[in-house]
Write a protein that holds these residues in place. Structure first.
Motif, short mmCIF file in Angstrom:
data_model
loop_
_atom_site.label_atom_id
_atom_site.label_comp_id
_atom_site.label_asym_id
_atom_site.label_seq_id
_atom_site.Cartn_x
_atom_site.Cartn_y
_atom_site.Cartn_z
N PHE A 20 24.68 -33.50 -14.84
CA PHE A 20 24.09 -32.55 -15.78
C PHE A 20 23.52 -31.33 -15.06
O PHE A 20 23.82 -30.18 -15.42
N GLY B 241 25.06 -27.61 -14.95
CA GLY B 241 24.20 -26.64 -15.63
C GLY B 241 23.92 -25.44 -14.74
O GLY B 241 24.01 -24.29 -15.18
N GLY C 177 27.47 -31.50 -21.19
CA GLY C 177 26.12 -31.19 -21.63
C GLY C 177 25.46 -30.19 -20.69
O GLY C 177 24.79 -29.26 -21.13
N GLY C 178 25.65 -30.39 -19.39
CA GLY C 178 25.12 -29.45 -18.42
C GLY C 178 25.76 -28.08 -18.54
O GLY C 178 25.07 -27.06 -18.49
N ALA D 92 27.14 -26.76 -21.19
CA ALA D 92 26.68 -26.14 -22.43
C ALA D 92 25.26 -25.62 -22.29
O ALA D 92 24.94 -24.50 -22.70
N ALA D 93 24.39 -26.44 -21.69
CA ALA D 93 23.00 -26.02 -21.52
C ALA D 93 22.91 -24.81 -20.60
O ALA D 93 22.11 -23.90 -20.82
N ALA E 144 24.10 -21.70 -22.69
CA ALA E 144 23.27 -21.45 -23.87
C ALA E 144 21.86 -20.99 -23.47
O ALA E 144 21.35 -20.00 -24.00
N LEU E 145 21.24 -21.72 -22.54
CA LEU E 145 19.88 -21.39 -22.15
C LEU E 145 19.81 -20.07 -21.39
O LEU E 145 18.90 -19.26 -21.60
N GLY F 3 17.38 -18.40 -16.49
CA GLY F 3 18.20 -19.61 -16.61
C GLY F 3 18.48 -20.23 -15.24
O GLY F 3 18.48 -21.47 -15.09
N PHE G 113 17.29 -24.18 -13.89
CA PHE G 113 18.16 -25.24 -13.39
C PHE G 113 17.92 -25.53 -11.90
O PHE G 113 18.21 -26.64 -11.44
N SER H 184 29.16 -22.23 -25.25
CA SER H 184 28.50 -23.54 -25.22
C SER H 184 29.13 -24.49 -26.23
O SER H 184 29.11 -25.72 -26.02
N LEU I 254 29.91 -28.40 -25.92
CA LEU I 254 29.31 -29.32 -26.89
C LEU I 254 30.38 -30.17 -27.56
O LEU I 254 30.24 -31.39 -27.69
#
Length: 368
Positions: free
Chosen positions: A13, A17, A136-137, A139-140, A143-144, A156, A160, A246, A250
């Motif tokens: 992750f 990310g 998930g990583g 996407a995060a 997105a973040l 961001g 991370f 993202s 997802l």
């Protein structure tokens, strides 16, 4: 969940990310480059994958000969180091080097992680969960960073880097105080393949089809992700771009963890994934949100089917996953660079259509 799986999942992750946190801000980071904007963006994007490309196979072979969990920790160390460099500098060549080191972190981590998961009895389920956390990583990350870019371009990245630091602390704790079953080490007898056996495996018809499909699957998504910020600059905001990309990760998460619960053969998974992904690539031209979602659904199916196909082959796990991930990152490294070069001759929409047709043709390679 035992500590080993938790470490593998959390590492996947944070490493992914951090690697993807630069995507929404690629044009800003590339602005200090000495080449054209599109070329600088492609170079900064692809340098990560070049780092992975040159290290995946060597690290995969080494993970068969030594403790593979040490390479998981090495991946975290390299990821953390590169993240610090990206966070504190605006020098373009330093950023390119940092991205290369970030790619090398994946070279150390993924062959070792996949080889560990392949030794579990419930490997299909765990590989599905692992892919879920990978995406998930990813996407995060987009997105973040896309959301935080309105406050500060590198917020961001900072986030991370901190998460990677916490995971690295847990990794050191796990190495010092291991828990859980201790029989999931390297496969007995690994590293014993002769050069002739190795060459025969790599060049067999079934292997070549997997390498080609893996290369084009990853490369096609790389072309879209690297060129979409430029393509969508007139109709998507930074936040919308981050959300659109993202959605790819997802939906990959959802399909990976859902399909892993069913009893499909790897051949079925690969074939269905090719058709769905091809449709998604074409859809992104006019419908970015829907298109990236469909690509993710197809990719999630294939990213389960391809490793499962490899686990049925008689080859050392670390080496096999090293070759597989090398093909993945070769596609991510080379196809965006090639596509970036063609932007001087064709518009980006035409490049997307050609990418879809090329990937769709891989269905002809699939077969048991």
């Amino acid at each position: 969940m035992d500590h080993e799986r938790f470490l593998l999942y959390s590492s996947a992750f944070v490493i992914m990310g951090l690697s993807n946190a630069v995507v929404p801000i690629l044009p800003e980071l590339a602005a200090t480059g000495q080449t054209t904007a599109v070329t600088s963006t492609s170079l900064l994007y692809s340098s990560f994958f070049l780092g992975a490309l040159f290290t995946l196979l060597p690290f995969g072979i080494l993970s068969d000969r030594f403790c593979s969990m040490k390479f998981v920790v090495l991946g975290l160390i390299l990821s953390f180091t590169s993240g610090i460099a990206i966070a504190v500098t605006d020098d373009f060549m330093v950023l390119v080097l940092a991205r290369f080191i970030e790619g090398a972190s994946c070279g150390a981590f993924f062959p070792a992680a996949f080889s560990r998961l392949a030794l579990f009895t419930k490997k299909m389920r765990y590989i599905g969960e692992f892919n879920f956390l990978i995406n998930g990583g990813l996407a995060a990350g987009v997105a973040l960073t896309g959301y935080l870019a309105d406050i500060s371009i590198k917020y961001g990245i900072y986030l991370f880097v901190i998460l990677t630091a916490f995971t690295l602390v847990f990794a050191f704790y796990h190495m010092v105080c291991p828990t859980g079953k201790q029989d999931k080490g390297n496969v007995p007898g690994t590293g014993s393949m002769s050069a002739r056996s190795y060459l025969s495996f790599v060049t067999s018809k079934s292997s070549l089809s997997i390498w080609t499909i893996s290369f084009l699957l990853a490369g096609s998504s790389g072309v879209l992700v690297s060129l979409y910020p430029e393509y969508s600059s007139d109709f998507l905001t930074k936040t919308e771009l981050g959300i659109a990309i993202s959605l790819l990760y997802l939906s990959t998460m959802i399909s990976s963890i859902t399909i892993a619960r069913f009893n499909f053969s790897y051949d079925e998974l690969i074939k269905k994934g090719i058709f769905i992904t091809t449709l998604g690539i074409l859809a992104t031209i006019y419908f970015p949100m829907a298109g990236f979602t469909v690509i993710g659904l197809g990719s999630g199916i294939m990213l389960l089917g391809l490793p499962l196909a490899i686990t049925t082959m008689k080859i050392d796990h670390g080496m096999a996953m090293g070759i597989y991930n090398t093909c993945i990152y070769a596609g991510l490294a080379l196809m965006p660079l090639i596509a970036g070069a063609f932007t001087g001759f064709f518009d980006i929409e035409t490049i997307f259509i050609a990418t879809a047709l090329l990937f769709g043709a891989t269905v002809l390679l699939n077969g048991k």
